[in-house]
Design a protein around this motif. Structure first.
Motif, PDB file in Angstrom:
ATOM      1  N   ASN A  30      -9.677   1.032  24.767  1.00 25.27           N
ATOM      2  CA  ASN A  30      -9.440   2.104  23.804  1.00 25.27           C
ATOM      3  C   ASN A  30      -8.394   3.067  24.344  1.00 25.27           C
ATOM      4  O   ASN A  30      -8.211   3.185  25.561  1.00 25.27           O
ATOM      5  CB  ASN A  30     -10.727   2.886  23.535  1.00 25.27           C
ATOM      6  CG  ASN A  30     -11.734   2.058  22.779  1.00 25.27           C
ATOM      7  OD1 ASN A  30     -11.400   1.431  21.795  1.00 25.27           O
ATOM      8  ND2 ASN A  30     -12.964   2.040  23.239  1.00 25.27           N
ATOM      9  N   THR A  47      -7.506   0.569  19.500  1.00 23.89           N
ATOM     10  CA  THR A  47      -8.482  -0.324  20.112  1.00 23.89           C
ATOM     11  C   THR A  47      -7.806  -1.671  20.260  1.00 23.89           C
ATOM     12  O   THR A  47      -7.262  -2.211  19.289  1.00 23.89           O
ATOM     13  CB  THR A  47      -9.756  -0.455  19.247  1.00 23.89           C
ATOM     14  OG1 THR A  47     -10.341   0.839  19.092  1.00 23.89           O
ATOM     15  CG2 THR A  47     -10.755  -1.400  19.887  1.00 23.89           C
ATOM     16  N   ARG A  58      -6.437  -8.528  19.706  1.00 26.96           N
ATOM     17  CA  ARG A  58      -6.544  -7.807  18.438  1.00 26.96           C
ATOM     18  C   ARG A  58      -6.119  -6.365  18.673  1.00 26.96           C
ATOM     19  O   ARG A  58      -6.615  -5.708  19.593  1.00 26.96           O
ATOM     20  CB  ARG A  58      -7.974  -7.840  17.904  1.00 26.96           C
ATOM     21  CG  ARG A  58      -8.114  -7.128  16.568  1.00 26.96           C
ATOM     22  CD  ARG A  58      -9.516  -7.208  16.034  1.00 26.96           C
ATOM     23  NE  ARG A  58      -9.603  -6.537  14.744  1.00 26.96           N
ATOM     24  CZ  ARG A  58     -10.734  -6.283  14.131  1.00 26.96           C
ATOM     25  NH1 ARG A  58     -11.896  -6.666  14.661  1.00 26.96           N
ATOM     26  NH2 ARG A  58     -10.738  -5.651  12.977  1.00 26.96           N
ATOM     27  N   GLU A  60      -5.843  -2.687  16.885  1.00 22.97           N
ATOM     28  CA  GLU A  60      -6.219  -1.807  15.786  1.00 22.97           C
ATOM     29  C   GLU A  60      -5.699  -0.417  16.125  1.00 22.97           C
ATOM     30  O   GLU A  60      -5.889   0.059  17.242  1.00 22.97           O
ATOM     31  CB  GLU A  60      -7.735  -1.739  15.629  1.00 22.97           C
ATOM     32  CG  GLU A  60      -8.383  -3.088  15.342  1.00 22.97           C
ATOM     33  CD  GLU A  60      -9.897  -3.026  15.474  1.00 22.97           C
ATOM     34  OE1 GLU A  60     -10.552  -2.674  14.474  1.00 22.97           O
ATOM     35  OE2 GLU A  60     -10.392  -3.291  16.586  1.00 22.97           O
ATOM     36  N   SER A  62      -4.745   3.671  14.372  1.00 23.23           N
ATOM     37  CA  SER A  62      -4.750   4.656  13.298  1.00 23.23           C
ATOM     38  C   SER A  62      -3.980   5.861  13.816  1.00 23.23           C
ATOM     39  O   SER A  62      -4.193   6.286  14.962  1.00 23.23           O
ATOM     40  CB  SER A  62      -6.193   5.031  12.954  1.00 23.23           C
ATOM     41  OG  SER A  62      -6.208   6.035  11.968  1.00 23.23           O
ATOM     42  N   THR A 107      -2.535   3.002   9.242  1.00 25.73           N
ATOM     43  CA  THR A 107      -3.484   2.208  10.025  1.00 25.73           C
ATOM     44  C   THR A 107      -2.914   0.811  10.208  1.00 25.73           C
ATOM     45  O   THR A 107      -2.036   0.379   9.445  1.00 25.73           O
ATOM     46  CB  THR A 107      -4.866   2.109   9.328  1.00 25.73           C
ATOM     47  OG1 THR A 107      -4.692   1.491   8.058  1.00 25.73           O
ATOM     48  CG2 THR A 107      -5.508   3.478   9.165  1.00 25.73           C
ATOM     49  N   TYR A 108      -3.471   0.114  11.193  1.00 26.59           N
ATOM     50  CA  TYR A 108      -2.979  -1.220  11.517  1.00 26.59           C
ATOM     51  C   TYR A 108      -4.114  -2.029  12.117  1.00 26.59           C
ATOM     52  O   TYR A 108      -4.924  -1.508  12.885  1.00 26.59           O
ATOM     53  CB  TYR A 108      -1.832  -1.101  12.532  1.00 26.59           C
ATOM     54  CG  TYR A 108      -1.212  -2.414  12.922  1.00 26.59           C
ATOM     55  CD1 TYR A 108      -0.431  -3.130  12.035  1.00 26.59           C
ATOM     56  CD2 TYR A 108      -1.406  -2.931  14.203  1.00 26.59           C
ATOM     57  CE1 TYR A 108       0.155  -4.340  12.407  1.00 26.59           C
ATOM     58  CE2 TYR A 108      -0.815  -4.128  14.580  1.00 26.59           C
ATOM     59  CZ  TYR A 108      -0.039  -4.832  13.672  1.00 26.59           C
ATOM     60  OH  TYR A 108       0.536  -6.014  14.039  1.00 26.59           O
ATOM     61  N   ASP A 109      -4.174  -3.315  11.776  1.00 28.80           N
ATOM     62  CA  ASP A 109      -5.176  -4.224  12.330  1.00 28.80           C
ATOM     63  C   ASP A 109      -4.606  -5.635  12.280  1.00 28.80           C
ATOM     64  O   ASP A 109      -4.402  -6.195  11.201  1.00 28.80           O
ATOM     65  CB  ASP A 109      -6.475  -4.134  11.527  1.00 28.80           C
ATOM     66  CG  ASP A 109      -7.628  -4.917  12.137  1.00 28.80           C
ATOM     67  OD1 ASP A 109      -7.411  -5.712  13.075  1.00 28.80           O
ATOM     68  OD2 ASP A 109      -8.759  -4.738  11.660  1.00 28.80           O
ATOM     69  N   GLN A 110      -4.324  -6.184  13.454  1.00 24.26           N
ATOM     70  CA  GLN A 110      -3.726  -7.509  13.530  1.00 24.26           C
ATOM     71  C   GLN A 110      -4.218  -8.219  14.786  1.00 24.26           C
ATOM     72  O   GLN A 110      -4.326  -7.601  15.845  1.00 24.26           O
ATOM     73  CB  GLN A 110      -2.195  -7.393  13.580  1.00 24.26           C
ATOM     74  CG  GLN A 110      -1.447  -8.696  13.661  1.00 24.26           C
ATOM     75  CD  GLN A 110      -1.415  -9.437  12.342  1.00 24.26           C
ATOM     76  OE1 GLN A 110      -1.412  -8.832  11.285  1.00 24.26           O
ATOM     77  NE2 GLN A 110      -1.395 -10.744  12.405  1.00 24.26           N
ATOM     78  N   THR A 111      -4.491  -9.509  14.669  1.00 25.60           N
ATOM     79  CA  THR A 111      -4.876 -10.310  15.831  1.00 25.60           C
ATOM     80  C   THR A 111      -3.735 -11.263  16.168  1.00 25.60           C
ATOM     81  O   THR A 111      -3.227 -11.967  15.295  1.00 25.60           O
ATOM     82  CB  THR A 111      -6.172 -11.093  15.554  1.00 25.60           C
ATOM     83  OG1 THR A 111      -7.206 -10.159  15.256  1.00 25.60           O
ATOM     84  CG2 THR A 111      -6.573 -11.929  16.759  1.00 25.60           C
TER      85      THR A 111
END
Length: 194
Positions: A30, A47, A58, A60, A62, A107-111
């Motif tokens: 984190n 994260t 991954r 993540e 914000s 925001t963002y979330d990608q693996t």
């Protein structure tokens, strides 16, 4: 009967928690993002979850309140000293695929599949043995040592408006081990009294 079952269950839990992971490890890092290099009121959180068995990362994030609009974001590694300094980009350049660009919040979330060259900065691969496996090992070591950070760049601060070093939060596993050991102590005392 219940005490015996509880004792066995707690002992098994304690053994499970202290036995080394033989096959895979998933580590969550984190970061609190702030403008340490650029005078920015922008803030954010990140994260990053690394899975060494699946070879995935991954990401993540914000963020909000940026002075400028986003132009890029990626993970830098590996600084000379933990939690300080700067380093080159390890992950995709010029930016993470799909990262919201041209905005002051998002925001963002990608693996990412670390077995694919497209997940990396080619220069990081070259600087770390020229193979994807050696690049992954270098990033994993940098993350574990506190020598990697997530950086969000903007047109206000092209070198990075907000960033944060990635760190493992207080280990939940140690807390669980402590609870199991306390439980074992309670069961043991109850047995001695009976």
């Amino acid at each position: 009967m219940f005490e015996r079952f509880a004792g066995i269950a707690l002992a098994a839990a304690a053994l499970f928690l202290v036995s080394p992971a033989a096959t895979a490890e998933v580590i969550v890092y984190n970061a609190s993002l702030s403008g340490e290099a650029a005078p920015s009121a922008g803030t954010g959180t990140a994260t990053v979850t690394y899975d060494d068995a699946l070879h995935t990362l991954r990401v993540e994030a914000s963020f909000s309140g940026l002075t400028g609009n986003t132009t890029a974001a990626h993970i830098h590694c590996c600084t000379a000293l933990p939690y300080q300094g700067t380093a080159g980009v390890a992950t995709q350049t010029p930016s993470f695929v799909g990262f919201p660009l041209g905005v002051a919040s998002g925001t963002y979330d990608q693996t990412f599949d670390l077995t694919l060259a497209s997940s990396w900065n080619p220069g990081f691969i070259t600087a770390n043995g020229g193979m994807l496996t050696s690049a992954e090992a270098a990033l994993a070591a940098g993350l574990a040592a506190g020598k990697a950070y997530l950086n969000i760049h903007t047109n206000f601060a092209p070198g990075g408006e907000i960033r944060g070093f990635l760190a493992v939060p207080e280990p939940g596993m140690l807390a669980l081990l402590g609870v199991a050991l306390v439980g074992l102590g309670i069961v043991r005392r109850a047995r001695h009294r009976a």
